[in-house]
Design an enzyme around this catalytic site. Sequence first.
Site: not given
Ligand code: SAM
Length: 210
Positions: A117, A153, A190-191, A193
Amino acid sequence: MRMRNKPWAMDFLSSNEDIVDVESRYAGKIDEFFVKKQPLHIEVGTGMGTFITELASRNPDINYAGIELDKNVMIRVLEKVRELELENVRLLLLDANKIDEYFNEDEVDRVYLNFSDPWPKNRHEKRRLTFSSFLDQYKLILEKDGELHFKTDNRGLFEYSLVSLNQFGMDFHEVILNLHEDEPEDNIRTEYEEKFSAKGNLIYRIKASF
Ligand code: SAM
C-alpha cells in the site's frame, strides 16, 4: 485490497491450523511449522497469494511464510495452498510491524514486498513498508546476505523507497524501471501487477541487501 467481510473467517482460519498461524503459536520457532527445515523466504502482504503459491511450486527446496493482516484475504491464499498441496507454504495472520517479534535474528533469507500500500499522505509515511522502522526489522531478521525484493507500479512509493533504502545504507543489486519491457523469466506476476500492467502502468523492481 478490500474484500467483503466474512464473519466466519477467523473460525475458518483457526480450523486450518496446520497451514495458518492466527495467534503467533510458532513465533520464535517457525521451523517447527514446516515439514522440512530449509531456507526461509517471506512475503509481507501476500494479498490473494498468486505470487507466493507459484513461487513455492517452482521452489520446493525453500520454505515460504506469507504474512497478511487481513483475514478475509488470507482465506484466498489458504484455498490455493490446499488446492496445490504445498508443503512449503505457511501463512501468518500478522501485522508486519510485529515481524521482529515473530522471527529470530538472521532466520530469514529473503523478504518480498509486492505492491505494498503506497500511503501517499506524508502523515502516513510510517505505515509504508519501506519506512525505516520496517527496514530495521527486516535487517534484524534477515541473514547477512539476505535480500529485500520490492515491486510496485506506484512511482511515488518507488522513489520514496529508493531514497529510504539508500539512506539506510542498503546495497542495491538491481533497479528496474520497466520490468515488463523485457520481462525476466523469474518474474511471477502478482494480482496487482496484472491489474496495473493491463492499465499500462510501468512496473518497478528493486533488489537490495543490508
Ligand atoms: N501483494 C499483493 C499483490 O501484489 O497483488 C497484494 C497487494 S495489496 C495492495 C497489499 C496487501 O498488503 C493487502 O492484502 C494488505 O492487507 C496487506 N498489508 C498491508 N499492510 C500490511 C501489514 N502492515 N502487515 C501485513 N499485511 C499488510
